[in-house]
Design a protein around this motif. Structure first.
Motif, PDB file in Angstrom:
ATOM      1  N   ARG A  92      35.173  -4.177  35.672  1.00 43.23           N
ATOM      2  CA  ARG A  92      33.839  -4.782  35.593  1.00 43.23           C
ATOM      3  C   ARG A  92      32.783  -3.871  36.207  1.00 43.23           C
ATOM      4  O   ARG A  92      31.654  -3.796  35.709  1.00 43.23           O
ATOM      5  N   ASN A 130      26.424  -0.769  31.158  1.00 44.89           N
ATOM      6  CA  ASN A 130      25.293  -1.603  30.748  1.00 44.89           C
ATOM      7  C   ASN A 130      23.985  -1.075  31.313  1.00 44.89           C
ATOM      8  O   ASN A 130      22.967  -1.000  30.616  1.00 44.89           O
ATOM      9  N   SER A 152      24.074  -8.169  34.844  1.00 43.66           N
ATOM     10  CA  SER A 152      22.823  -8.602  34.217  1.00 43.66           C
ATOM     11  C   SER A 152      21.720  -8.886  35.231  1.00 43.66           C
ATOM     12  O   SER A 152      20.543  -8.590  34.968  1.00 43.66           O
ATOM     13  N   ASN A 184      30.053  -7.846  28.083  1.00 44.20           N
ATOM     14  CA  ASN A 184      30.662  -8.660  29.134  1.00 44.20           C
ATOM     15  C   ASN A 184      32.003  -9.212  28.660  1.00 44.20           C
ATOM     16  O   ASN A 184      32.304  -9.233  27.465  1.00 44.20           O
ATOM     17  N   ILE A 187      29.272 -13.586  33.046  1.00 45.43           N
ATOM     18  CA  ILE A 187      27.870 -13.221  32.963  1.00 45.43           C
ATOM     19  C   ILE A 187      27.026 -14.433  33.317  1.00 45.43           C
ATOM     20  O   ILE A 187      27.364 -15.570  32.969  1.00 45.43           O
ATOM     21  N   ARG A 232      31.863  -1.489  33.680  1.00 43.39           N
ATOM     22  CA  ARG A 232      31.055  -2.148  32.645  1.00 43.39           C
ATOM     23  C   ARG A 232      29.606  -2.295  33.124  1.00 43.39           C
ATOM     24  O   ARG A 232      28.663  -2.129  32.340  1.00 43.39           O
ATOM     25  N   GLY A 255      29.769  -8.980  37.929  1.00 42.60           N
ATOM     26  CA  GLY A 255      30.121  -9.447  36.592  1.00 42.60           C
ATOM     27  C   GLY A 255      29.749  -8.425  35.540  1.00 42.60           C
ATOM     28  O   GLY A 255      30.328  -7.342  35.452  1.00 42.60           O
ATOM     29  N   SER A 256      28.746  -8.733  34.735  1.00 38.40           N
ATOM     30  CA  SER A 256      28.245  -7.799  33.727  1.00 38.40           C
ATOM     31  C   SER A 256      27.103  -6.940  34.254  1.00 38.40           C
ATOM     32  O   SER A 256      26.656  -6.012  33.581  1.00 38.40           O
TER      33      SER A 256
END
Length: 399
Positions: free
Chosen positions: A285, A292, A262, A228, A232, A288, A259-260
């Motif tokens: 992002r 992830n 999550s 991140n 996050i 990303r 965001g991340s």
């Protein structure tokens, strides 16, 4: 009077005709046409009817099969056609009255019987066309899994993945052509896997061992699991948010403001039947989030780059919505006017303005408000004191 099936899906083992039951033999004896991969057709030998080699990629054979509708057709599949096999794919294109299936022992059953492993406590995973990262949630000390892989070269790739993840000490049994005359079993540790010419069909039974980190089962995984840039939902707040989202089997989540990623990732880690779409306006992002999700074994996360609510119009309807970024009166009004009755909505606010918005929205629509205040110890002179973070106000409601 019900329509008689014109298609029979026959599960075939490496022992060919020898391992077939009476129903499968009868279907083959009465078939006008048999379709299957070259290896399966070779296992049957001369069966006295027309044969069609199933093309690669697999999808190209479906129209060819459907053109045979009304004739007596047998399609050959490996083992149990409905356990990581071709059966489910074919069934999606046919009415239930058009086909019947006669399974053979699956590769999983044969492997478990050979090794003496109870199937009910052994994870069975098909990775013919899926990345090894899908194993990430399963990697834990002493876990047992039987993994179907694409071909012989994939065995070494699997061993490399396990070693890189910190589980090079895992004990592997490479199982080739189970049940047939060419059956071969090779035992090796993942980090010393021989560079052998393993032959398809092949699966690998693994007992996980090593000092690699295990991904926790509970919501609120440590932040370091998620790459991140500071954007996050932190671990304690994430745990409370997943509790409020309350995932149930087969539900679909919209995660607005990824965001991340999550929240969407942890949602998917809860159960394999869950699905999710993350909407993130920044391309860097969004990528990303994809990275992830792939690394943590949930590459099924759908990531949409765009701004809500404009990016929401064409998405499958959600059962649950989380708003973690871009919260505004316009966003809440759009959700209220477009979401179906019964949809659950959870929104987190950190600024005074968005907190006030949630308070007024709760007064109008109901639901629950929760204020989260978290503190962590930080140096205070020669000692330590509590350093408070920004409080979070959370609103959850069922529309």
């Amino acid at each position: 009077m019900s329509e008689a099936p014109w298609l029979t899906i026959v599960g075939l083992g490496e022992d060919g005709l020898k391992g077939l039951g009476p129903a499968s033999r009868s279907a083959l004896e009465s078939a006008e046409i048999v379709m299957g991969p070259p290896r399966h057709l070779a296992l049957l030998g001369d069966i006295g009817c027309n044969t069609i080699t199933w093309p690669v990629p697999f999808a190209e054979g479906i129209d060819r099969l459907l053109d045979l509708r009304g004739r007596r057709v047998v399609v050959l599949a490996s083992g149990d056609p409905f356990w990581y096999g071709a059966g489910a794919t074919l069934a999606r294109h046919l009415k239930r009255t058009e086909w019947v299936s006669h399974p053979a022992a699956s590769t999983f059953s044969r492997a478990a019987s050979l090794l003496g492993w109870p199937l009910e406590t052994t994870r069975c995973i098909g990775l013919h066309a899926a990345p090894f990262t899908r194993l990430r949630p399963e990697l834990a000390q002493s876990a047992r899994m039987i993994i179907l892989v694409r071909d012989g070269s994939a065995v070494r790739d699997l061993a490399t993945y396990l070693t890189d993840a910190g589980y090079g000490a895992s004990l592997c049994a490479v199982l080739e052509a189970l049940g047939g005359p060419g059956q071969r079993v090779t035992h090796a540790q993942a980090d010393t896997m021989p560079d052998s010419a393993f032959q398809h069909p092949v699966c690998v039974a693994v007992e996980i061992a090593g000092d690699g980190p295990g991904l926790p089962l509970a919501s609120g995984r440590p932040d370091h699991w998620f790459d991140n840039d500071g954007q996050i939902t932190k671990r304690p707040v994430r745990a409370m948010t997943l509790s409020a989202l309350a995932p149930r089997p087969f539900e679909h989540l919209w995660d607005i403001g990824g965001g991340s990623g999550s929240i969407g990732i942890e949602w998917l880690l809860t159960h394999p039947s869950l699905s999710a779409t993350t909407v993130e306006p920044r391309p860097d992002r969004a990528q990303r989030v994809r990275d992830n999700a792939s690394r943590l074994g949930v590459d099924r996360l759908n990531v949409v780059t765009g701004y809500a609510p404009d990016a929401l119009h064409s998405l499958p309807a959600p059962n649950v919505v989380f708003v973690g970024g871009g919260l505004s009166a316009g966003m809440l009004d759009w959700l209220e006017s477009h979401l179906a009755t019964g949809t659950r909505v959870v929104a987190n606010a950190v600024t005074l303005e968005t907190e006030a918005l949630l308070i007024t929205t709760q007064a109008r629509l109901g639901g629950d408000l929760l204020r989260l205040e978290l503190s962590r110890p930080e140096p205070l002179g020669p000692r330590q004191g509590w350093k408070a973070g920004y409080p979070i106000v959370q609103w959850s409601v069922t529309l």
